[in-house]
Design a protein around this motif. Structure first.
Motif, mmCIF file in Angstrom:
data_model
loop_
_atom_site.group_PDB
_atom_site.id
_atom_site.type_symbol
_atom_site.label_atom_id
_atom_site.label_comp_id
_atom_site.label_asym_id
_atom_site.label_seq_id
_atom_site.Cartn_x
_atom_site.Cartn_y
_atom_site.Cartn_z
ATOM 1 N N HIS A 196 116.728 69.809 73.741
ATOM 2 C CA HIS A 196 116.137 68.791 74.595
ATOM 3 C C HIS A 196 114.617 68.776 74.431
ATOM 4 O O HIS A 196 114.001 67.718 74.251
ATOM 5 C CB HIS A 196 116.520 69.054 76.051
ATOM 6 C CG HIS A 196 115.949 68.064 77.014
ATOM 7 N ND1 HIS A 196 114.743 68.252 77.635
ATOM 8 C CD2 HIS A 196 116.430 66.874 77.457
ATOM 9 C CE1 HIS A 196 114.490 67.228 78.429
ATOM 10 N NE2 HIS A 196 115.494 66.375 78.343
ATOM 11 N N ARG A 197 113.989 69.942 74.465
ATOM 12 C CA ARG A 197 112.542 70.026 74.310
ATOM 13 C C ARG A 197 112.111 69.608 72.901
ATOM 14 O O ARG A 197 111.089 68.933 72.722
ATOM 15 C CB ARG A 197 112.054 71.440 74.619
ATOM 16 C CG ARG A 197 112.197 71.840 76.080
ATOM 17 C CD ARG A 197 111.732 73.277 76.319
ATOM 18 N NE ARG A 197 110.319 73.426 76.038
ATOM 19 C CZ ARG A 197 109.351 73.153 76.905
ATOM 20 N NH1 ARG A 197 109.654 72.704 78.122
ATOM 21 N NH2 ARG A 197 108.088 73.326 76.582
ATOM 22 N N ALA A 198 112.915 69.977 71.898
ATOM 23 C CA ALA A 198 112.589 69.588 70.522
ATOM 24 C C ALA A 198 112.669 68.072 70.360
ATOM 25 O O ALA A 198 111.827 67.463 69.671
ATOM 26 C CB ALA A 198 113.535 70.281 69.546
ATOM 27 N N LEU A 199 113.654 67.452 70.969
ATOM 28 C CA LEU A 199 113.805 66.006 70.878
ATOM 29 C C LEU A 199 112.613 65.292 71.524
ATOM 30 O O LEU A 199 112.103 64.301 70.987
ATOM 31 C CB LEU A 199 115.115 65.575 71.542
ATOM 32 C CG LEU A 199 115.460 64.089 71.498
ATOM 33 C CD1 LEU A 199 115.525 63.591 70.058
ATOM 34 C CD2 LEU A 199 116.788 63.833 72.203
ATOM 35 N N LEU A 200 112.170 65.795 72.659
ATOM 36 C CA LEU A 200 110.994 65.213 73.304
ATOM 37 C C LEU A 200 109.761 65.330 72.407
ATOM 38 O O LEU A 200 108.958 64.395 72.303
ATOM 39 C CB LEU A 200 110.739 65.898 74.643
ATOM 40 C CG LEU A 200 111.665 65.518 75.798
ATOM 41 C CD1 LEU A 200 111.429 66.425 76.991
ATOM 42 C CD2 LEU A 200 111.466 64.053 76.191
ATOM 43 N N PRO A 217 106.019 61.445 82.212
ATOM 44 C CA PRO A 217 106.073 62.856 82.622
ATOM 45 C C PRO A 217 107.080 63.703 81.863
ATOM 46 O O PRO A 217 106.968 64.930 81.855
ATOM 47 C CB PRO A 217 106.455 62.771 84.109
ATOM 48 C CG PRO A 217 106.078 61.393 84.524
ATOM 49 C CD PRO A 217 106.272 60.536 83.322
ATOM 50 N N ALA A 218 108.087 63.080 81.228
ATOM 51 C CA ALA A 218 109.107 63.866 80.528
ATOM 52 C C ALA A 218 108.633 64.364 79.172
ATOM 53 O O ALA A 218 109.265 65.197 78.550
ATOM 54 C CB ALA A 218 110.379 63.043 80.345
ATOM 55 N N ALA A 219 107.499 63.853 78.678
ATOM 56 C CA ALA A 219 107.081 64.173 77.315
ATOM 57 C C ALA A 219 106.604 65.606 77.206
ATOM 58 O O ALA A 219 106.050 66.176 78.126
ATOM 59 C CB ALA A 219 105.978 63.224 76.866
ATOM 60 N N VAL A 220 106.817 66.165 76.028
ATOM 61 C CA VAL A 220 106.331 67.510 75.724
ATOM 62 C C VAL A 220 105.530 67.416 74.441
ATOM 63 O O VAL A 220 106.052 66.977 73.416
ATOM 64 C CB VAL A 220 107.496 68.511 75.555
ATOM 65 C CG1 VAL A 220 106.942 69.863 75.135
ATOM 66 C CG2 VAL A 220 108.285 68.630 76.834
ATOM 67 N N ASP A 221 104.281 67.771 74.473
ATOM 68 C CA ASP A 221 103.442 67.723 73.260
ATOM 69 C C ASP A 221 103.434 69.069 72.552
ATOM 70 O O ASP A 221 103.692 70.081 73.171
ATOM 71 C CB ASP A 221 102.008 67.330 73.631
ATOM 72 C CG ASP A 221 101.941 65.885 74.112
ATOM 73 O OD1 ASP A 221 102.641 65.053 73.499
ATOM 74 O OD2 ASP A 221 101.189 65.605 75.068
#
Length: 260
Positions: free
Chosen positions: A235-239, A256-260
């Motif tokens: 999930h985190r990798a997809l973001l 807010p769901a994005a992870v850089d």
């Protein structure tokens, strides 16, 4: 109906309701759509043992399409609302010709309006209490906070299929009339993927639509939102992949769901 409509020698008697025509045939009420098609005529070939050239004169053909309204309907009392989107005889209610299930309290026809003002297609309607989509109720939807979910990214693809409206309020996310269990309306985003650019993983088609929030993901098929069951790591990798694609295409940052 016991025979094709073109076998009937009598015109159905119709009543105009709003901009539509309706007729009672037997025990049912039908919307009657009528159009004419011009046949240009000219030489035709009658096929048998040999081909005999014939000539047909130009003619007009009348076509009828009958759409039945479900259940008993009082045609004399049938009325139109919201530019023919809603029909009611005071008892039965139809949304785009689909019968709306009984409601308590009943739908307030005098207060009907588009649930999403300014939308290109007003597919959701409300009376301030109930929200309706295609004849179905969005149970628990709050019309005062209902809004469309924006698309975060569309992978370049010539075969992107159309998506049914996906909306959210302060409590939930809805796909069509389905409430997506567990979806967070604050972080929920929508994107179209193509496997050569971005793929959520798993046994999925090469292209499609995905809904994603800060914890979970759903594949949006033609019929329902189906949980992807992503691991936390995937999930985190997809973001991250999605955020990277957006940067490469010079799009605005994700929510807010994005992870850089």
């Amino acid at each position: 109906m016991v025979a094709p409509i073109d076998a009937c020698r009598h015109e159905p008697e119709t009543r105009t309701v709003g901009g539509q025509a309706f007729s009672r045939i037997g025990d049912y009420v039908y919307r009657v759509d009528r159009w004419e098609r011009r046949q240009p005529g000219g030489p035709v070939c009658m096929i048998g043992v040999a081909c005999f050239p014939l000539y047909e004169r130009p003619r007009n053909e009348t076509h009828l399409l009958l759409v039945r309204l479900e259940g008993p309907v009082d045609l004399a009392r049938l009325r139109s609302y919201l530019d023919d989107r809603i029909l009611s005889d005071g008892s039965a209610v139809f949304d785009s010709l689909q019968r709306v299930p009984p409601l308590s309290p009943t739908l307030n026809l005098a207060k009907l309006r588009a649930a999403l003002p300014g939308a290109l297609e007003p597919l959701h309607v409300t009376d301030g209490r109930w929200v309706i989509y295609g004849g179905r109720i969005l149970h628990g939807a709050d019309p005062s906070t209902l809004e469309a979910v924006l698309i975060a990214f569309i992978a370049p693809n010539d075969h992107a299929r159309a998506l049914r409206p996906i909306v959210r309020d302060r409590h939930a996310v809805f796909y069509g009339s389905q409430r997506i269990d567990g979806a967070d309306p604050v972080t929920f985003m929508l994107f179209h993927y193509a496997s050569d650019r971005l793929h959520p993983g798993g046994n999925l088609p090469d292209t499609g639509w995905i809904g994603l929030d800060g914890r979970n993901g759903w594949y949006l098929s033609d019929n329902a939102a189906e949980p992807l069951g992503l691991s936390t790591q995937r999930h985190r990798a997809l973001l991250r992949e999605l955020a990277q694609l957006r940067r490469q295409n010079q799009l605005e940052p994700l929510g807010p769901a994005a992870v850089d």
